[in-house]
Design an enzyme around this catalytic site. Structure first.
Site, short mmCIF file in Angstrom:
data_model
loop_
_atom_site.label_atom_id
_atom_site.label_comp_id
_atom_site.label_asym_id
_atom_site.label_seq_id
_atom_site.Cartn_x
_atom_site.Cartn_y
_atom_site.Cartn_z
N ARG A 58 0.86 -1.16 0.04
CA ARG A 58 -0.12 -0.05 -0.14
C ARG A 58 0.79 1.33 -0.08
O ARG A 58 0.41 2.15 -0.21
CB ARG A 58 -1.06 -0.16 1.27
CG ARG A 58 -2.11 -0.99 0.73
CD ARG A 58 -3.13 -0.90 1.99
NE ARG A 58 -2.66 -1.49 3.42
CZ ARG A 58 -2.38 -2.68 3.84
NH1 ARG A 58 -3.00 -3.73 2.97
NH2 ARG A 58 -1.89 -2.96 4.95
N GLU A 95 8.21 -9.44 16.22
CA GLU A 95 8.17 -10.21 17.57
C GLU A 95 8.35 -11.55 17.60
O GLU A 95 8.77 -11.92 18.69
CB GLU A 95 6.60 -9.90 17.80
CG GLU A 95 5.94 -10.17 19.50
CD GLU A 95 4.46 -9.93 19.43
OE1 GLU A 95 4.17 -10.23 20.64
OE2 GLU A 95 3.96 -9.27 18.68
#
Length: 171
Positions: A58, A95
């Site tokens: 995007r 993470e």
């Protein structure tokens, strides 16, 4: 014009508990999209960049038309293996694990001033990785910008360049 009026919120996408901010409704509204590009053009042009870089995918929708509007070149930052020809990669921590972003090895010349763009800043990991990648190539990253910032995720704190967003959500 309030740009937020043209961004749709979709709960539980792409998984339960996530509130997705969808820019497709902004893109579909010609006047709102033009206003958004005009506002980003003002922010980005202050940095006097030579190139704009968009983060897959995007970010391409933001950076490419903005580069055209400002008379600048455009560079794609993509996930590993998506660009043809020789590339330069940067690995960064997630993470749980790592990811890799790449640019083509001839996409930027040492010393060029670059602003990096995406649609949304969340935790800042991918944006920071793109900054490091351009620095690895000898570019001067002079700023970063997005349409949307999720302020509650503190992504801005991971960036060491000036950052701007057109709209912010605090939850």
């Amino acid at each position: 014009m309030d740009i937020k009026d043209h961004i749709r919120s979709i709960p539980d996408f792409p998984k339960p508990g996530i509130l997705f901010y969808d820019i497709s409704t902004l893109l579909a509204h010609a006047d709102a999209w033009s206003v958004a590009m005009g506002r980003l053009a003002k922010v980005v042009s202050r940095h006097a960049p030579d190139l704009l870089a968009g983060i897959e995918s995007r970010g391409f929708l933001v950076a490419a038309p903005l580069a055209l509007k400002l008379g600048l070149g455009f560079v794609m930052v993509r996930k590993r293996g998506k660009l043809p020809g020789p590339t330069v990669a940067h690995t960064y921590a997630l993470e749980y694990g790592t990811d890799i972003v790449e640019i083509q090895s001839d996409a930027v010349v040492a010393g060029q001033r670059v602003v990096i763009l995406d649609d949304l800043l969340a935790t800042g990991g991918t944006m920071n990785a793109a900054i490091e990648l351009f620095r690895k190539m000898g570019a001067e990253v002079v700023g970063a910008a997005c349409l949307i910032e999720l302020t509650f995720l503190n992504g801005r704190q991971r960036l060491d360049v000036p950052f701007n967003a057109l709209v912010a959500y605090d939850q």
